[in-house]
Design an enzyme around this catalytic site. Structure first.
Site, short mmCIF file in Angstrom:
data_model
loop_
_atom_site.label_atom_id
_atom_site.label_comp_id
_atom_site.label_asym_id
_atom_site.label_seq_id
_atom_site.Cartn_x
_atom_site.Cartn_y
_atom_site.Cartn_z
NE ARG A 189 128.25 142.31 102.04
CZ ARG A 189 127.28 142.55 101.15
NH1 ARG A 189 127.48 143.41 100.17
NH2 ARG A 189 126.13 141.93 101.23
CE1 TYR A 206 153.83 145.08 99.81
CE2 TYR A 206 151.88 144.01 98.92
CZ TYR A 206 152.82 144.15 99.93
OH TYR A 206 152.74 143.37 101.04
CG ASP A 244 150.30 151.67 96.90
OD1 ASP A 244 150.43 152.33 97.95
OD2 ASP A 244 150.25 150.44 96.89
CE LYS A 300 152.46 147.35 104.73
NZ LYS A 300 152.56 147.36 103.28
C1 LIG Z 1 151.93 146.66 102.24
C2 LIG Z 1 151.62 147.30 100.94
C3 LIG Z 1 150.48 146.95 100.20
C4 LIG Z 1 149.53 145.87 100.64
O1 LIG Z 1 148.91 146.17 101.83
P1 LIG Z 1 148.30 145.08 102.85
O2 LIG Z 1 147.69 145.91 103.90
O3 LIG Z 1 149.44 144.23 103.30
O4 LIG Z 1 147.32 144.27 102.07
C5 LIG Z 1 150.24 147.63 99.03
N1 LIG Z 1 151.08 148.59 98.58
C6 LIG Z 1 152.20 148.93 99.26
C7 LIG Z 1 153.08 149.98 98.72
C8 LIG Z 1 152.50 148.30 100.46
O5 LIG Z 1 153.62 148.64 101.12
#
Ligand SMILES: *Cc1c(COP(=O)(O)O)cnc(C)c1O
Length: 421
Positions: free
Chosen positions: A64, A117, A189, A214
């Protein structure tokens, strides 16, 4: 664990994606980073255990806190982003929430882009508000909107670029200057662009977040997240929160994502070449009303894209004729292109917010948020351009005859109705 970055010359993006974070070979000389599937690590002696716990000596304790496979992925992403260090999390949302938890306290104020998001927004709106953190949402495509919302209590500016689903951009250097002037952190992000196309730290951001789910993993088969920081102080803070709250990534997950990351540069290169061609194709299609792609000269922030991105990315949004119904017709007629949320995989995916992700929001509120009925979002993958074009073309052409299809269907139904029914 923050390991010393290998003393390598500055390498290209593909080379970095392929080699960064590689561990020292074990006696077997393995080329792939092994999966250290162990929850805990034995100490050679009590003294050594004590030295590891106190931080006097490096070495593993418990997964962890740190794990060699997870560390390899962290080091790879940190190197690509040009950060001091990175901490991996179980999902992208675990990365977002860890950043909030690490840096926000009661009484703090956040200025966030209204296009972040959905879940990142909901946490600010309805969870952190319970802990006395207030957020102002602004259209961050115009830096002056961020500036106007700043208060003496503003601790964080939180943005994305390109933004979802408008595919508008946030000026990173502009946002960083405003945050800095007000003593706030800039968190970005960077999921929609990825580190081979855009490195927010270079423009003055303090923290970069990724949903590794992604582009970085890129194969629509694993979830994961990452927080990258510019300096040690923020790294230590994020590391502590992620370890304590247990948002940690699992070694097997890290290994899969590392395997995806190795081909990030080449995947993104191919996908954005497709995206550019598709954007031109869509612009000329009679059923398409507008196209938003930063690579098009007509995109209002085309020059900004050239300044802050190394490529125009793989995300396109566009409008179709006949609004909501047109979008639904397109969704129901694509064949090769997958009808699914998420993005950044080798396979192209299409989404219609008004009838899918945002269908539960009342139409007026959707419009206010810029989610137009006719808006379709396309995550372009690595297939052959001609196949993607042909699939979109045949599905778009169905929009033209949806009325006649529906009215023919209606006439048939009416004709088949028994009198008096
Ligand atoms: C998908 C996404 C998230 C969240 O990610 P997860 O892996 O689904 O928890 C956060 N920010 C953006 C821009 C995203 O496309």
């Amino acid at each position: 664990m923050k390991t010393d970055r290998k003393k390598l010359p500055k390498l290209g993006k593909s080379t970095t994606a392929i080699h960064a974070g590689g561990l020292e070979h074990s006696i077997y000389g393995e080329v792939s980073v092994p999966i250290f599937q162990s929850s805990t690590f034995a100490f050679p002696s009590a003294e050594e255990g004590a030295a590891r716990f106190s931080g006097e000596k490096p070495g593993y304790i418990y997964s962890r806190l740190d794990n060699p496979t997870v560390n390899a992925l962290e080091e790879s992403v940190a190197t690509l982003e040009g950060g001091f260090g990175a901490v991996a999390t179980a999902t992208g949302m675990a990365a977002v929430s860890s950043v909030y938890l690490a840096f926000l306290s009661r009484g703090d104020h956040v200025v966030a882009s209204s296009c972040i998001y959905g879940s990142s927004r909901v946490i600010l709106e309805s969870e952190l508000s319970r802990y006395g953190v207030e957020t102002t949402f602004v259209d961050s495509s115009e830096p002056s909107n961020i500036e106007k919302a700043m208060r003496p209590q503003t601790r964080m500016v939180f943005v994305e670029t390109p933004m979802n689903p408008s595919i508008r951009l946030t000026d990173l250097a502009g946002a960083a200057a405003i945050a800095k002037k007000c003593g706030a952190l800039l968190a970005v992000d960077n999921t929609f662009a990825g580190p081979t196309l855009q490195r927010p730290l270079e423009f003055g951001a303090d923290i970069v977040i990724h949903s590794l789910t992604k582009f970085i993993n890129g194969h629509a088969d694993v979830l994961g997240g990452m927080v990258v920081t510019r300096d040690q102080e923020h790294y230590d803070r994020v590391k502590k929160v992620i370890s304590l709250f247990g948002c940690t990534m699992d070694p097997h997950q890290a290994w899969l994502i590392l395997r995806g990351l190795r081909t990030l540069a080449i995947r993104v290169e191919k996908a954005q070449e497709n995206a550019m061609k598709l954007a031109h194709f869509l612009e000329s299609h009679p059923r398409v009303t507008w196209v938003s792609y930063p690579g098009l000269a007509g995109h209002p922030q085309h020059d900004l894209a050239k300044r802050q991105m190394d490529g125009f990315g793989c995300m396109i949004s566009f409008g179709v004729e006949k609004g909501l119904q047109g979008g639904i017709t397109l969704m129901n007629n694509v064949g090769l292109i997958g009808l699914a949320v998420s993005l950044g995989g080798v396979e192209s995916l299409i989404e219609h917010p008004a009838s899918m992700t945002h269908a539960c929001i009342p139409p007026e509120k959707r419009r206010e948020a810029g989610i137009l009925d006719e808006l379709v979002r396309l995550s372009v993958g690595c297939e052959d351009f001609e196949d993607l074009r042909n699939d979109l073309d045949q599905a778009l052409n169905r929009i033209g005859d949806y009325r006649s299809v529906t009215s023919a269907l209606q006439a048939e139904m009416e004709a088949s109705q028994e009198p008096g029914c």
